[in-house]
Design an enzyme around this catalytic site. Sequence first.
Site, PDB file in Angstrom:
ATOM      1  N   CYS A   1     -60.332  24.766  56.145  1.00 28.26           N
ATOM      2  CA  CYS A   1     -60.594  23.930  57.316  1.00 28.26           C
ATOM      3  C   CYS A   1     -60.119  24.669  58.561  1.00 28.26           C
ATOM      4  CB  CYS A   1     -59.842  22.610  57.161  1.00 28.26           C
ATOM      5  SG  CYS A   1     -60.108  21.476  58.527  1.00 28.26           S
TER       6      CYS A   1
ATOM      7  N   HIS B   1     -66.372  16.511  53.398  1.00 31.63           N
ATOM      8  CA  HIS B   1     -65.218  17.058  54.122  1.00 31.63           C
ATOM      9  C   HIS B   1     -65.259  16.611  55.593  1.00 31.63           C
ATOM     10  CE1 HIS B   1     -62.388  20.572  55.054  1.00 31.63           C
ATOM     11  NE2 HIS B   1     -62.789  20.189  56.251  1.00 31.63           N
ATOM     12  N   GLU B   2     -66.439  16.728  56.217  1.00 32.44           N
ATOM     13  CA  GLU B   2     -66.554  16.370  57.640  1.00 32.44           C
ATOM     14  C   GLU B   2     -66.449  14.856  57.830  1.00 32.44           C
ATOM     15  OE1 GLU B   2     -66.195  18.751  59.551  1.00 32.44           O
ATOM     16  OE2 GLU B   2     -66.731  20.352  58.155  1.00 32.44           O
TER      17      GLU B   2
ATOM     18  N   HIS C   1     -63.036  13.880  58.203  1.00 32.30           N
ATOM     19  CA  HIS C   1     -62.490  14.122  59.551  1.00 32.30           C
ATOM     20  C   HIS C   1     -62.742  12.944  60.490  1.00 32.30           C
ATOM     21  CE1 HIS C   1     -60.785  18.091  59.447  1.00 32.30           C
ATOM     22  NE2 HIS C   1     -61.892  18.669  59.028  1.00 32.30           N
TER      23      HIS C   1
HETATM   24 ZN    ZN Z   1     -62.148  20.538  58.224  1.00 31.79          ZN
END
Ligand code: ZN
Length: 176
Positions: A101, A143-144, A147
């Site tokens: 990341c 993953h995003e 966020h």
């Molecule tokens: Zn990330």
Amino acid sequence: MAKVLKVAELGNPVLRSPAHPITNIADPSIQKLIDNLLKTVNKTNGVGIAAPQVFESWQLFIVASRPNLRYLHAPTMEPTPMINPEILSRSDELVEGWEGCLSVPGMRGLVKRSREIEVRYCDRFGQPHQKIFTDFVARIIQHEYDHISGKVFLDRVENTLNLMSEAEYHTRIVCA
Ligand code: ZN
């Protein structure tokens, strides 16, 4: 002219705050943010970047899988901005993969993700899309999506033995 944005690193509260939905995609400040995110993900060898990573707490991320110095075997796709995304379903089948990341520099962690997901999102012109993604691109999206939900991949590493420095990762994993 688009510019490379400063990336927030682990410990900054912006990475831990759920992001806000975008109500006016056509707003010039949002369009400019998209252009700057596209440039930033390109210049930093990322395969994805989310708005909270550049201190902008909006439900927006870029998915930009391609082989680069940090992800040698990533598949190539057109960089895709996803706005107000929703993951509608996730497969029960999970796959393990090493993630890194831009906000957690120098670190990789082994994370289980659903192999297949169905996603609904708006593009930068405000058009809705509903699509199924698999494997590495599905991993990037999950993953995003974390966020914009105030999570980072480290939260999903099940055991600290599944952490590795980026340098070790490249000597051990890429050559395998
Ligand atoms: Zn990330």
